[in-house]
Design a protein around this motif. Structure first.
Motif, PDB file in Angstrom:
ATOM      1  N   LEU A 399       0.834  -1.212   0.000  1.00  0.00           N
ATOM      2  CA  LEU A 399       0.000   0.000   0.000  1.00  0.00           C
ATOM      3  C   LEU A 399       0.866   1.258   0.000  1.00  0.00           C
ATOM      4  CD1 LEU A 399      -2.811  -1.047   2.509  1.00  0.00           C
ATOM      5  CD2 LEU A 399      -3.094  -0.597   0.063  1.00  0.00           C
ATOM      6  N   PHE A 400       1.900   1.269   0.821  1.00  0.00           N
ATOM      7  CA  PHE A 400       2.803   2.423   0.845  1.00  0.00           C
ATOM      8  C   PHE A 400       3.523   2.574  -0.495  1.00  0.00           C
ATOM      9  CE2 PHE A 400       2.515   2.296   5.529  1.00  0.00           C
ATOM     10  CZ  PHE A 400       2.352   3.656   5.768  1.00  0.00           C
ATOM     11  N   MET A 401       3.963   1.447  -1.057  1.00  0.00           N
ATOM     12  CA  MET A 401       4.662   1.497  -2.340  1.00  0.00           C
ATOM     13  C   MET A 401       3.738   1.991  -3.445  1.00  0.00           C
ATOM     14  SD  MET A 401       7.769   0.589  -1.750  1.00  0.00           S
ATOM     15  CE  MET A 401       8.427   0.219  -3.371  1.00  0.00           C
ATOM     16  N   GLY A 402       2.438   1.703  -3.299  1.00  0.00           N
ATOM     17  CA  GLY A 402       1.461   2.125  -4.303  1.00  0.00           C
ATOM     18  C   GLY A 402       0.841   3.478  -4.020  1.00  0.00           C
ATOM     19  N   GLY A 403       1.377   4.187  -3.036  1.00  0.00           N
ATOM     20  CA  GLY A 403       0.858   5.517  -2.719  1.00  0.00           C
ATOM     21  C   GLY A 403      -0.497   5.502  -2.060  1.00  0.00           C
ATOM     22  N   ARG A 404      -0.822   4.399  -1.369  1.00  0.00           N
ATOM     23  CA  ARG A 404      -2.126   4.274  -0.722  1.00  0.00           C
ATOM     24  C   ARG A 404      -1.963   4.162   0.796  1.00  0.00           C
ATOM     25  NH1 ARG A 404      -4.608  -0.612  -4.245  1.00  0.00           N
ATOM     26  NH2 ARG A 404      -6.223  -0.500  -2.605  1.00  0.00           N
ATOM     27  N   ILE A 429       7.857  -1.050   8.650  1.00  0.00           N
ATOM     28  CA  ILE A 429       7.192  -0.742   7.377  1.00  0.00           C
ATOM     29  C   ILE A 429       6.423   0.569   7.495  1.00  0.00           C
ATOM     30  CG2 ILE A 429       5.348  -1.461   5.802  1.00  0.00           C
ATOM     31  CD1 ILE A 429       6.200  -4.384   6.419  1.00  0.00           C
ATOM     32  N   LEU A 430       5.663   0.699   8.593  1.00  0.00           N
ATOM     33  CA  LEU A 430       4.860   1.914   8.799  1.00  0.00           C
ATOM     34  C   LEU A 430       5.746   3.148   8.945  1.00  0.00           C
ATOM     35  CD1 LEU A 430       2.251   0.446  11.305  1.00  0.00           C
ATOM     36  CD2 LEU A 430       1.751   1.236   8.994  1.00  0.00           C
ATOM     37  N   ILE A 431       6.763   3.037   9.783  1.00  0.00           N
ATOM     38  CA  ILE A 431       7.660   4.172  10.016  1.00  0.00           C
ATOM     39  C   ILE A 431       8.372   4.570   8.734  1.00  0.00           C
ATOM     40  CG2 ILE A 431       9.789   4.876  11.197  1.00  0.00           C
ATOM     41  CD1 ILE A 431       8.774   3.174  13.609  1.00  0.00           C
ATOM     42  N   CYS A 435       7.822   8.059   6.741  1.00  0.00           N
ATOM     43  CA  CYS A 435       9.020   8.889   6.553  1.00  0.00           C
ATOM     44  C   CYS A 435       9.190   9.266   5.078  1.00  0.00           C
ATOM     45  CB  CYS A 435      10.261   8.147   7.046  1.00  0.00           C
ATOM     46  SG  CYS A 435      10.441   8.122   8.847  1.00  0.00           S
ATOM     47  N   LYS A 436       8.959   8.316   4.183  1.00  0.00           N
ATOM     48  CA  LYS A 436       9.080   8.611   2.751  1.00  0.00           C
ATOM     49  C   LYS A 436       8.004   9.588   2.289  1.00  0.00           C
ATOM     50  CE  LYS A 436      11.677   4.599   1.214  1.00  0.00           C
ATOM     51  NZ  LYS A 436      11.724   3.382   0.372  1.00  0.00           N
ATOM     52  N   GLU A 437       6.869   9.586   2.981  1.00  0.00           N
ATOM     53  CA  GLU A 437       5.817  10.554   2.670  1.00  0.00           C
ATOM     54  C   GLU A 437       6.093  11.921   3.298  1.00  0.00           C
ATOM     55  OE1 GLU A 437       1.892   9.158   3.642  1.00  0.00           O
ATOM     56  OE2 GLU A 437       1.697   8.452   1.584  1.00  0.00           O
ATOM     57  N   GLY A 438       7.122  11.968   4.163  1.00  0.00           N
ATOM     58  CA  GLY A 438       7.469  13.226   4.817  1.00  0.00           C
ATOM     59  C   GLY A 438       6.667  13.507   6.067  1.00  0.00           C
ATOM     60  N   ASN A 439       5.938  12.501   6.554  1.00  0.00           N
ATOM     61  CA  ASN A 439       5.109  12.682   7.746  1.00  0.00           C
ATOM     62  C   ASN A 439       5.924  12.290   8.978  1.00  0.00           C
ATOM     63  OD1 ASN A 439       3.129  12.781   9.723  1.00  0.00           O
ATOM     64  ND2 ASN A 439       1.559  11.842   8.435  1.00  0.00           N
ATOM     65  N   ALA A 440       6.795  13.227   9.411  1.00  0.00           N
ATOM     66  CA  ALA A 440       7.698  12.939  10.525  1.00  0.00           C
ATOM     67  C   ALA A 440       6.937  12.717  11.826  1.00  0.00           C
ATOM     68  CB  ALA A 440       8.691  14.082  10.689  1.00  0.00           C
ATOM     69  N   LYS A 441       5.886  13.500  12.072  1.00  0.00           N
ATOM     70  CA  LYS A 441       5.139  13.366  13.325  1.00  0.00           C
ATOM     71  C   LYS A 441       4.551  11.966  13.469  1.00  0.00           C
ATOM     72  CE  LYS A 441       1.502  15.435  16.148  1.00  0.00           C
ATOM     73  NZ  LYS A 441       1.058  14.106  16.605  1.00  0.00           N
ATOM     74  N   LEU A 465      14.012   7.333  10.349  1.00  0.00           N
ATOM     75  CA  LEU A 465      13.784   8.572  11.099  1.00  0.00           C
ATOM     76  C   LEU A 465      14.827   9.636  10.743  1.00  0.00           C
ATOM     77  CD1 LEU A 465      12.903   6.982  14.558  1.00  0.00           C
ATOM     78  CD2 LEU A 465      11.315   8.028  12.932  1.00  0.00           C
ATOM     79  N   ILE A 466      16.068   9.228  10.564  1.00  0.00           N
ATOM     80  CA  ILE A 466      17.114  10.173  10.134  1.00  0.00           C
ATOM     81  C   ILE A 466      16.788  10.702   8.747  1.00  0.00           C
ATOM     82  CG2 ILE A 466      19.534  10.293   9.370  1.00  0.00           C
ATOM     83  CD1 ILE A 466      20.231   8.473  11.742  1.00  0.00           C
ATOM     84  N   TYR A 467      16.286   9.822   7.889  1.00  0.00           N
ATOM     85  CA  TYR A 467      15.935  10.206   6.510  1.00  0.00           C
ATOM     86  C   TYR A 467      14.884  11.320   6.501  1.00  0.00           C
ATOM     87  CZ  TYR A 467      13.687   9.830   1.915  1.00  0.00           C
ATOM     88  OH  TYR A 467      13.132  10.113   0.687  1.00  0.00           O
ATOM     89  N   VAL A 468      13.805  11.131   7.293  1.00  0.00           N
ATOM     90  CA  VAL A 468      12.731  12.128   7.259  1.00  0.00           C
ATOM     91  C   VAL A 468      13.187  13.450   7.872  1.00  0.00           C
ATOM     92  CG1 VAL A 468      11.601  11.541   9.467  1.00  0.00           C
ATOM     93  CG2 VAL A 468      10.242  12.439   7.562  1.00  0.00           C
ATOM     94  N   LEU A 469      14.034  13.404   8.908  1.00  0.00           N
ATOM     95  CA  LEU A 469      14.567  14.640   9.488  1.00  0.00           C
ATOM     96  C   LEU A 469      15.449  15.371   8.480  1.00  0.00           C
ATOM     97  CD1 LEU A 469      15.479  13.415  13.103  1.00  0.00           C
ATOM     98  CD2 LEU A 469      13.616  14.963  12.472  1.00  0.00           C
ATOM     99  N   SER A 470      16.227  14.604   7.728  1.00  0.00           N
ATOM    100  CA  SER A 470      17.115  15.208   6.728  1.00  0.00           C
ATOM    101  C   SER A 470      16.318  15.880   5.622  1.00  0.00           C
ATOM    102  CB  SER A 470      18.037  14.134   6.131  1.00  0.00           C
ATOM    103  OG  SER A 470      18.877  13.578   7.124  1.00  0.00           O
ATOM    104  N   LYS A 471      15.249  15.220   5.172  1.00  0.00           N
ATOM    105  CA  LYS A 471      14.431  15.785   4.098  1.00  0.00           C
ATOM    106  C   LYS A 471      13.722  17.064   4.548  1.00  0.00           C
ATOM    107  CE  LYS A 471      15.476  12.803   0.990  1.00  0.00           C
ATOM    108  NZ  LYS A 471      16.388  13.229  -0.101  1.00  0.00           N
ATOM    109  N   GLN A 472      13.496  17.181   5.854  1.00  0.00           N
ATOM    110  CA  GLN A 472      12.846  18.384   6.380  1.00  0.00           C
ATOM    111  C   GLN A 472      13.861  19.420   6.877  1.00  0.00           C
ATOM    112  OE1 GLN A 472       9.878  17.237   9.275  1.00  0.00           O
ATOM    113  NE2 GLN A 472       8.565  16.316   7.720  1.00  0.00           N
TER     114      GLN A 472
END
Length: 645
Positions: A399-404, A429-431, A435-441, A465-472
């Motif tokens: 679902l995450f890979m398919g943007g759902r 998987i969820l985290i 993170c790839k969606e940019g939803n750090a919270k 978690l490091i990835y999403v912080l870096s993107k933001q």
């Protein structure tokens, strides 16, 4: 086989005792239950002994037992007067008294188990324990004796040699003809996956002139195979052959599995003839082992040949046979063939398991065909087959890979309704998805929930978690998190370093990025092509193309092969500066290394040519890229229009 103990060995042990030598006694503490205690609970004699009910007693009943404690214990056990034993002073329950009591109960293995249960395992010294094991070995089921030995081994208070010597003396004391307790010592070690200890016991028996039973040898071969101690397994098999310990079908199946693990599939196949030559008929397990071996190495044609041979020999394939083939086909992306074979399996009235369905669901998820994946999920539910946590993990990831991602929460709720709790993989998987969606919270909330449930975070969790912080662009937080990770003793891998380096490069912190490269060397974490490509891209963004090109040489010096991204990064860097000659030189070097130009290559070169007002050459490159089957995109035409306009 008749059990004979060399007199010199036993006499030597008696001499030790006479001179004051004693083996270590068990520490006065209760040993923790083994991981297989649930299995032991199946056996009423030891692990599910019925609760002892004290008969009604008068208030003036004497609380002090007779002076002969051994006779008192024997009578109390045989009469089930368990309350009386509770009144015995611990000072009277000496190791010698317990040993003598057990000796008197030598013909009552059930009673021996009950007495141990009542006294407590910690009351036994090595001598009493081994006597108890020798008595309990007379029971029809081996589990009680094995459990006693496993608890002794797990407690770490007696060595193999000590247990072995005491078991020999116990056999002599009881005048037993069987060596089964020594075999059980081997099997107990195997049950704990202590292969070296089991081997030591094997050779101790051999040195005593006692042949281990084939069941013990099979257990030892099996654990060696599972632990990938292949050479040791073959050495043991050769020793068994030399000692003329007769093999069974199980022995041959184990050695066929060893050959498959070595990748010697032709020899594994030939082993069927070898076992038939000894008069053993291959079983469905034999063929399944070889089929799995072929499928695990992607050799599906060979697997199908074994499958056909199996049927020709009159052996009906089972669910595992089909499951291995279905798994192999799914891994190769041959989903239509896998689905067809699944249909044949059902036609044969074989019941598919959740594992079989998960293979198909995983295959279709990897292809991005969520419709088929969900159809198989619905089918398994309709047949009363409960989806597993793995089933949900596969679907949530897809679902995450398919943007759902919005549908993922619904699956977590469904898991709860079915009484299933998310595991570490689910949370990762969820985290990672959020993170790839940019939803750090959301990602950090899930991480907190994960920790609150006692599920440990892995390096993969923290990398997300490091990835999403870096993107933001929250690099200070990313650095602080990295320090906490290292402080917890989690070893940062190359992927985690790359995520942090990428964040600093994107945010223009090149000095910090190169400090992290040095830290990788300090921690002996080998950088890869991604590490250097990221650093090269960061330098090119700052216009430091020559420094980036220097990194290309560093890659080669470290034995890291540059890829098409490495070359395209330099081509783009030179082109943006209008240094088209250098860009073309890198392009030629790229071609010389066997890399074909990509859309990125052509776009970069066209951009550089147009910047230098060389529109005609840019148009020539456009024709070249189309002739190579590369479709121009909006960027291609934008550069051309800008350059030609």
């Amino acid at each position: 086989m008749i059990f004979a103990v060399p007199r010199c060995s036993c006499q030597k042990m008696r001499n030790y005792r006479a001179s004051g030598f004693h083996y270590r006694t068990f520490k006065q503490r209760r040993l923790s239950n083994l991981g297989d205690v649930n299995q032991a609970q199946l056996y009423s004699r030891f692990c599910s002994i019925s609760q002892f009910e004290a008969s009604s007693q008068t208030l003036d009943q004497p609380s002090v037992p007779p002076l002969n404690i051994e006779e008192f214990l024997e009578k109390a056990v045989l009469d089930s007067q368990w309350h009386s034993i509770e009144q015995v002073s611990s000072s009277n329950l000496t190791p010698s008294a317990i040993y003598n009591a057990l000796s008197k109960l030598r013909e009552e293995p059930d009673s021996v188990l009950a007495l141990i249960q009542k006294l407590g395992f910690e009351c036994l010294d090595v001598r009493s324990l081994c006597l108890a094991v020798a008595v309990v070995c007379r029971l029809p089921l081996p589990q009680p004796a094995l459990l006693l030995l496993k608890r002794a081994l797990n407690g770490g208070v007696a060595t193999n040699q000590e247990l072995f010597d005491e078991l020999v003396l116990a056999h002599e004391s009881l005048s037993l003809s069987s060596s089964i307790a020594l075999d059980f010592l081997i099997r107990a070690c195997c049950g704990l996956k202590r292969a070296e200890d089991a081997l030591e016991c094997f050779y101790l028996m051999k040195d005593q002139g006692i042949l281990p039973k084939i069941e013990s040898c099979n257990d030892l071969l099996s654990v060696l195979s599972k632990l990938n101690k292949i050479d040791t397994a073959w050495a043991l098999y050769a020793e068994m052959f030399r000692l003329r310990i007769p093999s069974t079908v199980i022995t041959f199946n184990i050695m066929i599995n060893v050959l498959c693990k070595e990748g010697k599939l032709k020899k594994a196949k030939a082993f069927i003839g070898h076992m038939e030559g000894f008069g053993f008929k291959p079983t469905v397990v034999t063929f399944n082992t070889i089929i799995h071996g072929y499928c695990s190495r992607g050799k599906l044609e060979g697997a199908h040949e074994i499958f056909d041979t199996m049927k020709k020999k009159g052996i009906r394939p089972d669910s595992y046979s089909y499951g291995s083939l279905i798994s192999g086909l799914c891994k190769e992306g041959k989903l239509e063939e896998a689905s067809a074979l699944f249909g044949k399996m059902v036609d044969e009235r074989l019941v598919p398991t959740a594992v079989t369905y998960n293979m198909l669901i995983d295959g279709y998820c990897n292809k991005g065909n969520l419709t088929m994946a969900f159809l198989y999920r619905d089918e398994m539910v309709s047949k009363g087959i409960m989806p597993t946590v793995s089933t949900y993990n596969l679907l949530i990831h897809a679902l995450f890979m398919g943007g759902r991602a919005a549908e993922a929460d619904g699956f977590i709720k469904e898991m709860g309704e079915r009484g299933m709790a998310p595991d570490a993989i689910t949370y990762n998987i969820l985290i990672n998805g959020y993170c790839k969606e940019g939803n750090a919270k959301k990602a950090f909330d899930l991480h907190a929930e994960m920790l609150s449930k006692g599920i440990h975070s892995s390096a993969a969790t923290y990398t997300s978690l490091i990835y999403v912080l870096s993107k933001q662009k929250r690099m200070q937080e990313a650095d602080n998190l990295f320090k906490r990770i290292v402080g917890k003793g989690i070893f940062p891998d190359v992927i985690m370093f790359n995520a942090l380096i990428d964040g600093h490069c994107i945010n223009g912190n090149m000095a910090r990025a190169f400090m992290l490269l040095k830290e990788m060397d300090t921690r002996k974490v080998s950088p890869d092509e991604v590490t250097f490509n990221t650093l090269m891209q960061g330098l090119c963004r700052e216009g430091k193309i020559e420094e980036a090109r220097g990194l290309l040489n560093q890659m080669k010096d470290r034995g890291i092969k540059p890829d098409h991204i490495s070359y395209n990064t330099l081509i783009s860097g030179y082109s943006r500066k209008g240094e088209i000659k250098d860009a073309l030189t890198v392009r030629d070097e790229m071609l010389g290394k066997g890399f074909n130009p990509t859309l990125l290559t052509y776009n970069a070169l066209i951009q550089g040519l147009c910047k230098n007002k060389e529109g005609e050459h840019a148009e020539e490159l456009l024709k070249e890229m189309v002739s190579k089957g590369i479709t121009p995109d909006d960027s291609t035409y934008f550069f051309l229009i800008e350059g030609l306009g």
